[in-house]
Write a protein that holds these residues in place. Structure first.
Motif, PDB file in Angstrom:
ATOM      1  N   THR A 237       7.794 -48.055   5.177  1.00 43.54           N
ATOM      2  CA  THR A 237       7.390 -48.255   6.561  1.00 43.54           C
ATOM      3  C   THR A 237       6.101 -47.474   6.835  1.00 43.54           C
ATOM      4  O   THR A 237       5.723 -46.571   6.084  1.00 43.54           O
ATOM      5  CB  THR A 237       8.476 -47.775   7.532  1.00 43.54           C
ATOM      6  OG1 THR A 237       8.604 -46.343   7.421  1.00 43.54           O
ATOM      7  CG2 THR A 237       9.815 -48.437   7.231  1.00 43.54           C
ATOM      8  N   THR A 238       5.456 -47.821   7.940  1.00 37.24           N
ATOM      9  CA  THR A 238       4.243 -47.098   8.335  1.00 37.24           C
ATOM     10  C   THR A 238       4.546 -45.615   8.535  1.00 37.24           C
ATOM     11  O   THR A 238       3.761 -44.749   8.139  1.00 37.24           O
ATOM     12  CB  THR A 238       3.670 -47.694   9.628  1.00 37.24           C
ATOM     13  OG1 THR A 238       4.676 -47.695  10.642  1.00 37.24           O
ATOM     14  CG2 THR A 238       3.174 -49.114   9.409  1.00 37.24           C
ATOM     15  N   ARG A 239       5.676 -45.317   9.145  1.00 36.38           N
ATOM     16  CA  ARG A 239       6.032 -43.919   9.403  1.00 36.38           C
ATOM     17  C   ARG A 239       6.291 -43.158   8.105  1.00 36.38           C
ATOM     18  O   ARG A 239       5.923 -41.985   7.986  1.00 36.38           O
ATOM     19  CB  ARG A 239       7.259 -43.853  10.322  1.00 36.38           C
ATOM     20  CG  ARG A 239       6.966 -44.356  11.726  1.00 36.38           C
ATOM     21  CD  ARG A 239       8.175 -44.292  12.638  1.00 36.38           C
ATOM     22  NE  ARG A 239       7.855 -44.859  13.942  1.00 36.38           N
ATOM     23  CZ  ARG A 239       7.280 -44.188  14.932  1.00 36.38           C
ATOM     24  NH1 ARG A 239       6.960 -42.914  14.768  1.00 36.38           N
ATOM     25  NH2 ARG A 239       7.022 -44.780  16.078  1.00 36.38           N
ATOM     26  N   GLN A 240       6.909 -43.808   7.141  1.00 37.26           N
ATOM     27  CA  GLN A 240       7.139 -43.163   5.856  1.00 37.26           C
ATOM     28  C   GLN A 240       5.824 -42.833   5.159  1.00 37.26           C
ATOM     29  O   GLN A 240       5.690 -41.770   4.541  1.00 37.26           O
ATOM     30  CB  GLN A 240       7.999 -44.070   4.955  1.00 37.26           C
ATOM     31  CG  GLN A 240       9.452 -44.140   5.364  1.00 37.26           C
ATOM     32  CD  GLN A 240      10.226 -45.186   4.591  1.00 37.26           C
ATOM     33  OE1 GLN A 240       9.690 -46.233   4.206  1.00 37.26           O
ATOM     34  NE2 GLN A 240      11.502 -44.915   4.341  1.00 37.26           N
ATOM     35  N   CYS A 241       4.848 -43.730   5.268  1.00 43.65           N
ATOM     36  CA  CYS A 241       3.549 -43.485   4.634  1.00 43.65           C
ATOM     37  C   CYS A 241       2.816 -42.321   5.289  1.00 43.65           C
ATOM     38  O   CYS A 241       2.239 -41.472   4.605  1.00 43.65           O
ATOM     39  CB  CYS A 241       2.691 -44.750   4.669  1.00 43.65           C
ATOM     40  SG  CYS A 241       3.178 -45.961   3.431  1.00 43.65           S
ATOM     41  N   VAL A 242       2.833 -42.275   6.602  1.00 38.72           N
ATOM     42  CA  VAL A 242       2.179 -41.165   7.301  1.00 38.72           C
ATOM     43  C   VAL A 242       2.848 -39.846   6.944  1.00 38.72           C
ATOM     44  O   VAL A 242       2.178 -38.848   6.665  1.00 38.72           O
ATOM     45  CB  VAL A 242       2.187 -41.396   8.829  1.00 38.72           C
ATOM     46  CG1 VAL A 242       1.717 -40.155   9.563  1.00 38.72           C
ATOM     47  CG2 VAL A 242       1.305 -42.584   9.194  1.00 38.72           C
ATOM     48  N   GLN A 243       4.172 -39.836   6.945  1.00 33.99           N
ATOM     49  CA  GLN A 243       4.888 -38.608   6.610  1.00 33.99           C
ATOM     50  C   GLN A 243       4.615 -38.180   5.177  1.00 33.99           C
ATOM     51  O   GLN A 243       4.464 -36.983   4.886  1.00 33.99           O
ATOM     52  CB  GLN A 243       6.391 -38.793   6.824  1.00 33.99           C
ATOM     53  CG  GLN A 243       7.192 -37.492   6.699  1.00 33.99           C
ATOM     54  CD  GLN A 243       6.745 -36.437   7.682  1.00 33.99           C
ATOM     55  OE1 GLN A 243       6.672 -36.703   8.891  1.00 33.99           O
ATOM     56  NE2 GLN A 243       6.433 -35.233   7.205  1.00 33.99           N
ATOM     57  N   ALA A 244       4.530 -39.155   4.269  1.00 39.48           N
ATOM     58  CA  ALA A 244       4.240 -38.834   2.874  1.00 39.48           C
ATOM     59  C   ALA A 244       2.840 -38.244   2.717  1.00 39.48           C
ATOM     60  O   ALA A 244       2.628 -37.342   1.900  1.00 39.48           O
ATOM     61  CB  ALA A 244       4.385 -40.082   2.005  1.00 39.48           C
ATOM     62  N   MET A 245       1.887 -38.733   3.504  1.00 36.58           N
ATOM     63  CA  MET A 245       0.538 -38.148   3.483  1.00 36.58           C
ATOM     64  C   MET A 245       0.592 -36.686   3.910  1.00 36.58           C
ATOM     65  O   MET A 245      -0.034 -35.810   3.285  1.00 36.58           O
ATOM     66  CB  MET A 245      -0.392 -38.938   4.411  1.00 36.58           C
ATOM     67  CG  MET A 245      -0.849 -40.264   3.864  1.00 36.58           C
ATOM     68  SD  MET A 245      -2.252 -40.117   2.724  1.00 36.58           S
ATOM     69  CE  MET A 245      -3.602 -39.844   3.875  1.00 36.58           C
ATOM     70  N   LYS A 246       1.334 -36.406   4.970  1.00 35.45           N
ATOM     71  CA  LYS A 246       1.479 -35.030   5.446  1.00 35.45           C
ATOM     72  C   LYS A 246       2.168 -34.166   4.398  1.00 35.45           C
ATOM     73  O   LYS A 246       1.729 -33.047   4.102  1.00 35.45           O
ATOM     74  CB  LYS A 246       2.276 -35.008   6.746  1.00 35.45           C
ATOM     75  CG  LYS A 246       1.623 -35.716   7.911  1.00 35.45           C
ATOM     76  CD  LYS A 246       2.568 -35.737   9.116  1.00 35.45           C
ATOM     77  CE  LYS A 246       1.979 -36.496  10.288  1.00 35.45           C
ATOM     78  NZ  LYS A 246       2.901 -36.537  11.447  1.00 35.45           N
ATOM     79  N   ASP A 247       3.251 -34.690   3.824  1.00 36.88           N
ATOM     80  CA  ASP A 247       4.010 -33.929   2.833  1.00 36.88           C
ATOM     81  C   ASP A 247       3.202 -33.677   1.567  1.00 36.88           C
ATOM     82  O   ASP A 247       3.441 -32.698   0.853  1.00 36.88           O
ATOM     83  CB  ASP A 247       5.306 -34.662   2.486  1.00 36.88           C
ATOM     84  CG  ASP A 247       6.287 -34.713   3.650  1.00 36.88           C
ATOM     85  OD1 ASP A 247       6.137 -33.899   4.591  1.00 36.88           O
ATOM     86  OD2 ASP A 247       7.196 -35.566   3.625  1.00 36.88           O
ATOM     87  N   ALA A 248       2.245 -34.556   1.283  1.00 32.33           N
ATOM     88  CA  ALA A 248       1.378 -34.364   0.118  1.00 32.33           C
ATOM     89  C   ALA A 248       0.329 -33.285   0.367  1.00 32.33           C
ATOM     90  O   ALA A 248      -0.347 -32.848  -0.573  1.00 32.33           O
ATOM     91  CB  ALA A 248       0.694 -35.680  -0.248  1.00 32.33           C
ATOM     92  N   GLY A 249       0.170 -32.869   1.629  1.00 29.88           N
ATOM     93  CA  GLY A 249      -0.766 -31.802   1.953  1.00 29.88           C
ATOM     94  C   GLY A 249      -1.938 -32.209   2.813  1.00 29.88           C
ATOM     95  O   GLY A 249      -2.713 -31.363   3.258  1.00 29.88           O
ATOM     96  N   PHE A 250      -2.089 -33.505   3.078  1.00 31.39           N
ATOM     97  CA  PHE A 250      -3.232 -33.975   3.849  1.00 31.39           C
ATOM     98  C   PHE A 250      -3.090 -33.675   5.337  1.00 31.39           C
ATOM     99  O   PHE A 250      -1.991 -33.747   5.904  1.00 31.39           O
ATOM    100  CB  PHE A 250      -3.408 -35.488   3.682  1.00 31.39           C
ATOM    101  CG  PHE A 250      -3.992 -35.903   2.365  1.00 31.39           C
ATOM    102  CD1 PHE A 250      -5.349 -35.774   2.124  1.00 31.39           C
ATOM    103  CD2 PHE A 250      -3.183 -36.428   1.365  1.00 31.39           C
ATOM    104  CE1 PHE A 250      -5.898 -36.162   0.908  1.00 31.39           C
ATOM    105  CE2 PHE A 250      -3.710 -36.824   0.151  1.00 31.39           C
ATOM    106  CZ  PHE A 250      -5.067 -36.686  -0.084  1.00 31.39           C
ATOM    107  N   GLU A 251      -4.212 -33.367   5.938  1.00 37.87           N
ATOM    108  CA  GLU A 251      -4.321 -33.385   7.397  1.00 37.87           C
ATOM    109  C   GLU A 251      -4.578 -34.840   7.779  1.00 37.87           C
ATOM    110  O   GLU A 251      -5.553 -35.446   7.312  1.00 37.87           O
ATOM    111  CB  GLU A 251      -5.491 -32.506   7.847  1.00 37.87           C
ATOM    112  CG  GLU A 251      -5.803 -32.604   9.320  1.00 37.87           C
ATOM    113  CD  GLU A 251      -7.110 -31.918   9.694  1.00 37.87           C
ATOM    114  OE1 GLU A 251      -7.477 -31.994  10.876  1.00 37.87           O
ATOM    115  OE2 GLU A 251      -7.755 -31.320   8.809  1.00 37.87           O
TER     116      GLU A 251
END
Length: 353
Positions: A237-251
């Motif tokens: 989902t879109t939310r999973q992708c955004v959260q994964a970006m955050k969890d990977a360290g990205f702002e």
């Protein structure tokens, strides 16, 4: 050899595998899927084989029907399909601020159409990462023809464990490619690792939207069709992708479904009722002619056995994408701009959906 005509399509089917192996490869690929979702665990654990078989079989069809850039884009009224694709690539380059002297990574670069256009626009040096031998060989032909062999290059490797040292690139982008990853956070972490501190990653992703209901049988069937036809282990989902970006360290600077911005939807080229001279192969008449011609070529053994089965699962993909787009449960143009902090301890300010 040109891949744009139907005879060129037949001649190049199978990618890096022999024509005699096409039918066997189709059968092995189809075992990863069925129209009820397939064996998701098997697709996850064998994603390299899944994706390589898919692109060995499908790349020539993609190039025949889509050109050298295998991605979607929204369209303005009066804009041609090709113009929309190029504008979308320019959008990616502008979001990253690419310019001469910068080194950028194209993650999952296909045969290099976006890489070539972005290199021409920005004068940046672009490296394409791909794990498929046939696509790399085809990409090298294209950058040579474009006169960009000194500015662009390809690296063969798995985007889950890139053969690239830390802090190498000034920018990175993925154009509807990391949807093939078995672990979305894992691939984003690898991109984070090879990106220099303070630099940007532009993600353009295929996602299920907030309208997708995992308990809705119709929605699940559409999702399964897209996964079967497009070589995907699972669609997030879109939310999973955004959260994964955050969890990977990205702002996360911003996240948006770009489909909301355009009057002509990204899925319009797959609508057989929409007539277009610039994407004739995707129209009802174009599909009929292609199907009849390919069926004849396979019967005459000019095209390899199994070619029609490849065509059919690609049509399944097209139908699933069209239904998913119309239902609003799937988007082919979800965009996230992320930044790697200058220091690991830097506080991230995340842009929520």
């Amino acid at each position: 050899m040109s891949k744009t005509g139907a005879l060129g399509l037949a001649a190049s089917l199978g990618g890096s595998i022999s024509k005699e192996q096409v039918k066997s490869a189709v059968e092995k690929y189809e075992k990863y899927h069925d129209l009820h979702g397939g064996e998701e665990e098997s697709r996850m654990s064998n994603y390299t084989d899944l994706v390589n078989k898919y692109y060995d079989l499908a790349t020539s069809f993609y190039e025949y029907g889509w050109g050298d850039s295998f991605h979607f884009a929204g369209r303005w009224a009066g804009e041609t399909f090709r113009e929309s694709i190029k504008r979308h690539q320019h959008f990616i380059a502008l979001q990253l601020g690419l310019k001469k002297g910068m080194k950028a990574l194209d993650v999952g670069c296909g045969i290099g159409g976006p890489l070539i256009e972005i290199a021409r626009l920005s004068s940046a040096r672009i490296t394409g990462l791909n794990n498929n031998d046939y696509q790399i060989s085809r990409g090298k032909e294209l950058i040579f023809s474009a006169g960009l062999s000194e500015q662009c290059n390809f690296v063969k490797g798995d985007f889950m464990k890139m053969p690239i040292t830390d802090n190498t690139f000034d920018a990175a982008y993925a154009l509807q490619a990391t949807c093939h990853a078995p672990d979305v956070q894992g691939v984003y972490k690898e991109i984070y690792r090879v990106l220099k501190p303070g630099q940007y990653f532009a993600l353009d992703e295929w996602c299920m939207t907030d309208r997708f209901d995992p308990n809705n049988a119709k929605h699940l069937a559409i999702k399964a069709e897209i996964e079967l036809g497009d070589g995907l282990p699972d669609i997030r989902t879109t939310r999973q992708c955004v959260q994964a970006m955050k969890d990977a360290g990205f702002e996360v600077i911003f996240a948006k479904d770009l489909a909301e911005d355009f009057p002509c939807p990204w899925y319009q080229p797959m609508d057989p009722s929409h007539f277009s001279l610039t994407s004739f192969q995707c129209t009802r008449a174009g599909r009929f002619i292609t199907r009849a011609f390919l069926n004849t070529l396979e019967f005459l053994r000019i095209a390899p056995a199994g070619s029609m089965r490849v065509y059919h699962f690609l049509q399944t993909a097209s139908e699933g994408l069209l239904k998913g787009g119309r239902e609003g449960i799937f988007t082919g143009t979800f965009f996230v701009l992320g930044r790697k902090p200058l220091q690991e301890t830097e506080t991230t300010v995340n842009g929520d959906l």
